[in-house]
Write a protein that holds these residues in place. Structure first.
Motif, PDB file in Angstrom:
ATOM      1  N   VAL A 228      -1.618  -2.898  16.723  1.00 57.12           N
ATOM      2  CA  VAL A 228      -1.803  -2.322  15.387  1.00 57.12           C
ATOM      3  C   VAL A 228      -3.293  -2.000  15.233  1.00 57.12           C
ATOM      4  O   VAL A 228      -4.111  -2.387  16.066  1.00 57.12           O
ATOM      5  CB  VAL A 228      -1.354  -3.275  14.256  1.00 57.12           C
ATOM      6  N   ILE A 229      -3.616  -1.306  14.166  1.00 61.14           N
ATOM      7  CA  ILE A 229      -5.041  -1.111  13.871  1.00 61.14           C
ATOM      8  C   ILE A 229      -5.321  -1.639  12.465  1.00 61.14           C
ATOM      9  O   ILE A 229      -4.406  -1.706  11.629  1.00 61.14           O
ATOM     10  CB  ILE A 229      -5.486   0.365  13.988  1.00 61.14           C
ATOM     11  N   GLY A 230      -6.531  -2.043  12.234  1.00 61.01           N
ATOM     12  CA  GLY A 230      -6.918  -2.559  10.920  1.00 61.01           C
ATOM     13  C   GLY A 230      -7.991  -1.658  10.321  1.00 61.01           C
ATOM     14  O   GLY A 230      -9.038  -1.434  10.928  1.00 61.01           O
ATOM     15  N   VAL A 231      -7.712  -1.112   9.162  1.00 59.29           N
ATOM     16  CA  VAL A 231      -8.622  -0.167   8.523  1.00 59.29           C
ATOM     17  C   VAL A 231      -9.291  -0.856   7.332  1.00 59.29           C
ATOM     18  O   VAL A 231      -8.608  -1.401   6.470  1.00 59.29           O
ATOM     19  CB  VAL A 231      -7.832   1.070   8.020  1.00 59.29           C
ATOM     20  N   TYR A 232     -10.631  -0.848   7.315  1.00 63.36           N
ATOM     21  CA  TYR A 232     -11.332  -1.373   6.131  1.00 63.36           C
ATOM     22  C   TYR A 232     -11.171  -0.382   4.995  1.00 63.36           C
ATOM     23  O   TYR A 232     -11.451   0.802   5.149  1.00 63.36           O
ATOM     24  CB  TYR A 232     -12.831  -1.550   6.426  1.00 63.36           C
ATOM     25  N   LEU A 233     -10.715  -0.862   3.876  1.00 63.00           N
ATOM     26  CA  LEU A 233     -10.584   0.026   2.725  1.00 63.00           C
ATOM     27  C   LEU A 233     -11.676  -0.337   1.738  1.00 63.00           C
ATOM     28  O   LEU A 233     -11.825  -1.493   1.358  1.00 63.00           O
ATOM     29  CB  LEU A 233      -9.208  -0.143   2.074  1.00 63.00           C
ATOM     30  N   GLU A 234     -12.447   0.686   1.366  1.00 61.59           N
ATOM     31  CA  GLU A 234     -13.485   0.422   0.373  1.00 61.59           C
ATOM     32  C   GLU A 234     -12.817   0.213  -0.966  1.00 61.59           C
ATOM     33  O   GLU A 234     -11.740   0.760  -1.238  1.00 61.59           O
ATOM     34  CB  GLU A 234     -14.470   1.580   0.325  1.00 61.59           C
ATOM     35  N   ASP A 235     -13.476  -0.605  -1.791  1.00 64.09           N
ATOM     36  CA  ASP A 235     -12.870  -1.013  -3.044  1.00 64.09           C
ATOM     37  C   ASP A 235     -13.032   0.055  -4.124  1.00 64.09           C
ATOM     38  O   ASP A 235     -13.754  -0.117  -5.088  1.00 64.09           O
ATOM     39  CB  ASP A 235     -13.526  -2.353  -3.469  1.00 64.09           C
ATOM     40  N   HIS A 236     -12.401   1.208  -3.915  1.00 67.22           N
ATOM     41  CA  HIS A 236     -12.412   2.232  -4.971  1.00 67.22           C
ATOM     42  C   HIS A 236     -11.173   3.107  -4.801  1.00 67.22           C
ATOM     43  O   HIS A 236     -10.588   3.176  -3.711  1.00 67.22           O
ATOM     44  CB  HIS A 236     -13.713   3.059  -4.915  1.00 67.22           C
ATOM     45  N   PRO A 237     -10.779   3.825  -5.905  1.00 70.13           N
ATOM     46  CA  PRO A 237      -9.566   4.647  -5.822  1.00 70.13           C
ATOM     47  C   PRO A 237      -9.682   5.701  -4.723  1.00 70.13           C
ATOM     48  O   PRO A 237     -10.774   6.247  -4.512  1.00 70.13           O
ATOM     49  CB  PRO A 237      -9.495   5.311  -7.204  1.00 70.13           C
ATOM     50  N   GLY A 238      -8.586   5.965  -4.020  1.00 69.00           N
ATOM     51  CA  GLY A 238      -8.589   7.021  -3.008  1.00 69.00           C
ATOM     52  C   GLY A 238      -8.905   6.542  -1.608  1.00 69.00           C
ATOM     53  O   GLY A 238      -8.822   7.310  -0.661  1.00 69.00           O
ATOM     54  N   ALA A 239      -9.234   5.252  -1.453  1.00 63.85           N
ATOM     55  CA  ALA A 239      -9.596   4.746  -0.124  1.00 63.85           C
ATOM     56  C   ALA A 239      -8.415   4.796   0.831  1.00 63.85           C
ATOM     57  O   ALA A 239      -8.536   5.224   1.979  1.00 63.85           O
ATOM     58  CB  ALA A 239     -10.126   3.321  -0.248  1.00 63.85           C
ATOM     59  N   LEU A 240      -7.262   4.402   0.317  1.00 63.21           N
ATOM     60  CA  LEU A 240      -6.059   4.424   1.153  1.00 63.21           C
ATOM     61  C   LEU A 240      -5.681   5.863   1.487  1.00 63.21           C
ATOM     62  O   LEU A 240      -5.300   6.184   2.607  1.00 63.21           O
ATOM     63  CB  LEU A 240      -4.905   3.719   0.418  1.00 63.21           C
ATOM     64  N   PHE A 241      -5.855   6.739   0.483  1.00 59.57           N
ATOM     65  CA  PHE A 241      -5.498   8.142   0.696  1.00 59.57           C
ATOM     66  C   PHE A 241      -6.255   8.738   1.870  1.00 59.57           C
ATOM     67  O   PHE A 241      -5.673   9.400   2.728  1.00 59.57           O
ATOM     68  CB  PHE A 241      -5.768   8.957  -0.573  1.00 59.57           C
ATOM     69  N   MET A 242      -7.531   8.458   1.947  1.00 61.83           N
ATOM     70  CA  MET A 242      -8.362   9.036   3.006  1.00 61.83           C
ATOM     71  C   MET A 242      -7.801   8.706   4.397  1.00 61.83           C
ATOM     72  O   MET A 242      -7.663   9.569   5.253  1.00 61.83           O
ATOM     73  CB  MET A 242      -9.797   8.495   2.914  1.00 61.83           C
ATOM     74  N   ALA A 243      -7.516   7.434   4.581  1.00 58.96           N
ATOM     75  CA  ALA A 243      -7.013   6.989   5.883  1.00 58.96           C
ATOM     76  C   ALA A 243      -5.634   7.578   6.164  1.00 58.96           C
ATOM     77  O   ALA A 243      -5.381   8.135   7.242  1.00 58.96           O
ATOM     78  CB  ALA A 243      -6.957   5.463   5.917  1.00 58.96           C
ATOM     79  N   ALA A 244      -4.759   7.493   5.178  1.00 60.28           N
ATOM     80  CA  ALA A 244      -3.379   7.956   5.375  1.00 60.28           C
ATOM     81  C   ALA A 244      -3.351   9.463   5.591  1.00 60.28           C
ATOM     82  O   ALA A 244      -2.603   9.972   6.432  1.00 60.28           O
ATOM     83  CB  ALA A 244      -2.524   7.564   4.165  1.00 60.28           C
ATOM     84  N   ASP A 245      -4.172  10.153   4.852  1.00 58.15           N
ATOM     85  CA  ASP A 245      -4.209  11.609   4.953  1.00 58.15           C
ATOM     86  C   ASP A 245      -4.689  12.048   6.331  1.00 58.15           C
ATOM     87  O   ASP A 245      -4.134  12.965   6.938  1.00 58.15           O
ATOM     88  CB  ASP A 245      -5.143  12.147   3.853  1.00 58.15           C
ATOM     89  N   ALA A 246      -5.724  11.346   6.838  1.00 59.10           N
ATOM     90  CA  ALA A 246      -6.250  11.694   8.156  1.00 59.10           C
ATOM     91  C   ALA A 246      -5.174  11.517   9.226  1.00 59.10           C
ATOM     92  O   ALA A 246      -4.996  12.373  10.102  1.00 59.10           O
ATOM     93  CB  ALA A 246      -7.456  10.815   8.475  1.00 59.10           C
ATOM     94  N   LEU A 247      -4.419  10.427   9.125  1.00 53.37           N
ATOM     95  CA  LEU A 247      -3.360  10.174  10.112  1.00 53.37           C
ATOM     96  C   LEU A 247      -2.253  11.213  10.002  1.00 53.37           C
ATOM     97  O   LEU A 247      -1.754  11.734  11.001  1.00 53.37           O
ATOM     98  CB  LEU A 247      -2.781   8.768   9.919  1.00 53.37           C
TER      99      LEU A 247
END
Lengths: 141, 432
Positions: A74-93
């Motif tokens: 698996v991979i572990g992604v650091y998410l910065e503590d602000h809105p849209g952090a998850l979106f950035m990672a998911a969108d890139a994938l």
């Protein structure tokens, strides 16, 4: 060598009282610490997915006790503590056509980590890295 | 009411003489014309001339279901193929199914036996008989169909399924008699209730011919009390021809047409013949069978023979309702299931380990079968979808082989019980 691909333990758990307790006691006996975990379930069984501090040792210990386990990348992604952090990672994938099979989050103090299982972890590391998003390395676990 | 009063009420002595004549002719024919019977009799050192009276049947060798499998498909047939007019197929214990063949004469005695049974249940030309046994490879549907036509009833070949339509047809066509498994009848009762149909007020249903699976006196009472229908118990397996013999309105045992089938009850362990009234394993000899004879066949059903006179006037021996099996065969929704079939199917699936458990339950009227299997460690996937796919693949393999839907549960190795000595992998929790 440091790697951004983390070995997760996937453990087959019969869906009946005491099973999870049994598995956790085996981990305790072997002095293995769970950093994060997630439980997927069907009617009669579940899959326990755990990030542990020493996956190879834990795997051998479980195997010795007759528990079905598997090491999964698996991979572990650091998410910065602000809105849209998850979106950035998911969108890139998504744009790189990498499929997320499942994921679960871990947060501690100001840190949040999203552990994800993808169909192509090597490519995922590359794609996420290009976005400037920080990945967890196995030595940090 | 009798269909064939002369034979049905024939004095015991005459009946025995008739049976002996039939047996002697049969054994001579088999010894001289069929390799299997010839070799079996030679091996036991018995010749046709040793059969000097009916009781000498005990000198003849037994036949087993295994023989039907070993000589599959037609090596036990004693007539040329051009005389065989029909096949039926039932599930075997493992691998090969059991094939039965019929000449025109075989269809004849089968229908004759059913005509006697249906007549004794009061079914005749004025009746409409709804046959809700499966039509097809299973003997129930076509068997009852021919028997019903023989007594002149109007037969409705409804087969199984589509229960609401079955009940609508029952009302529209004034159905007076039904033939099906007892559990299907109870299922129909439930469906009728949901539709607001009262069997007593809204239908003309009077008689139910129920069989092909074990059922109890309490189930019979429930059926009769709730619907006002008189229930008859019908017996017969595909090896014998199909469903054939039933109880009479006195309801004190299944009358076995003595000119068609000779019955013995033995101790399954010692193989000793037991006297009337003692419970043991039924052994049958079909006296009129042509295409595929059956001599001293170990049918594995447990029962006792009743010889006390029946007030109805029939002189044939009776057997008690089948109460169990001397082997491990299960009857689930009217379908024969051998645990060995389940094992065989599971062992073809590489992901499945050696241990399994079979649970049978009854919810309402329907039997359910659940099979727990241990997974091999290497078959485990972290992907839930793959695991669920594996589970449904096992379920489809079992369904394909057993002809009934089963629920499969995946278990981890070591989770299922291990047995020292004889394994007890079947837990039948049905209350019948």
């Amino acid at each position: 060598m440091m790697s951004n691909i983390i070995k997760q333990l996937s453990i087959f758990v019969n869906n009946e009282p005491g099973r999870l307790a049994h598995i956790s006691s085996v981990l305790k006996e072997c002095n293995i610490n769970m950093r994060a975990f997630n439980l997927a379930e069907s009617t009669e069984f579940g899959i326990l997915r755990a990030i542990v501090d020493n996956p190879d040792e834990a795997y051998d210990a479980l195997k010795l006790k007759g528990i079905i386990a598997k090491k999964t990348d698996v991979i572990g992604v650091y998410l910065e503590d602000h809105p849209g952090a998850l979106f950035m990672a998911a969108d890139a994938l998504g744009k790189a056509n990498i499929n997320i099979e499942y994921g679960y989050a871990y947060s501690y103090k100001d840190k949040a980590i999203f552990f994800i299982r993808v169909d192509d972890p090597v490519k995922a590391v590359e794609v996420i890295g290009k976005q400037g998003i920080k990945l967890v390395s196995d030595s940090e676990i | 009411m009798f269909w064939n009063e002369k034979i049905e009420c024939m004095p015991q002595e005459e009946l025995k003489k008739l049976q002996y004549d039939e047996l002697k002719t049969l054994i001579e024919k088999l010894y001289n014309n069929n390799q299997f019977y010839h070799d079996r009799m030679e091996a036991k050192g018995v010749k046709p001339e040793d059969i000097k009276c009916l009781e000498d049947i005990s000198k003849l060798p037994f036949m087993f279901k295994q023989d039907l499998r070993d000589y599959y498909p037609t090596k036990l047939f004693t007539v040329p193929n051009n005389q065989v007019v029909r096949y039926h197929v039932s599930s075997g214990t493992t691998g090969k199914p059991t094939l039965v063949g019929y000449t025109e004469g075989d269809i004849g005695y089968w229908s004759e036996a059913l005509a006697r049974s249906l007549t004794s249940a009061g079914i005749g030309p004025d009746d409409v008989l709804q046959v809700c046994y499966g039509y097809g490879l299973f003997t129930g549907g076509l068997g009852l169909h021919y028997g019903g036509e023989k007594v002149g009833a109007t037969v409705l070949p409804a087969s199984t399924g589509n229960s609401e339509r079955q009940i609508e047809l029952m009302m529209d066509l004034g159905v007076t008699a039904i033939a099906c498994t007892p559990s299907y009848f109870i299922h129909l009762m439930g469906v009728a209730k949901k539709m607001g149909v009262d069997f007593r007020k809204d239908t003309k249903l009077r008689v139910a011919i129920l069989g092909a699976e074990p059922w109890s006196e309490s189930m019979k009472k429930k059926i009769e009390d709730e619907t006002g229908v008189e229930a008859f118990d019908i017996y017969g397996t595909s090896e014998q021809a199909g469903p054939m013999f039933s109880d009479c309105p006195c309801h004190n045992g299944i009358h076995i047409a003595a000119d068609i089938m000779y019955v013995e009850v033995i101790d399954p362990e010692t193989e000793e013949i037991l006297p009337p009234g003692e419970k043991g394993e039924l052994v049958v000899t079909m006296l009129q069978k042509e295409a595929f004879p059956l001599v001293r066949y170990r049918i594995k059903d447990m029962t006792r023979i009743l010889t006390d006179p029946c007030p109805c006037g029939r002189t044939s021996p009776r057997i008690e309702r089948i109460t169990g099996r001397s082997d491990d065969m299960l009857i689930v929704r009217g379908i024969n299931v051998f645990p060995s079939q389940i094992e065989y199917t599971l062992m073809q699936i590489p992901e499945v380990g050696d241990q399994y458990m079979i649970y049978v339950t009854r919810e309402g009227a329907l039997d359910n079968m659940k099979i727990q299997v241990e997974l091999k460690p290497e078959a485990f996937s972290d992907n839930m979808e793959n695991m669920l796919k594996l589970r449904s693949r096992i379920e489809s393999a079992l369904k394909k082989y057993l002809n009934i839907a089963v629920v499969v549960e995946l278990k981890e190795p070591g989770e299922l019980p291990r047995f020292e000595g004889k394994a007890k992998r079947v837990i039948d929790n049905r209350v019948i």
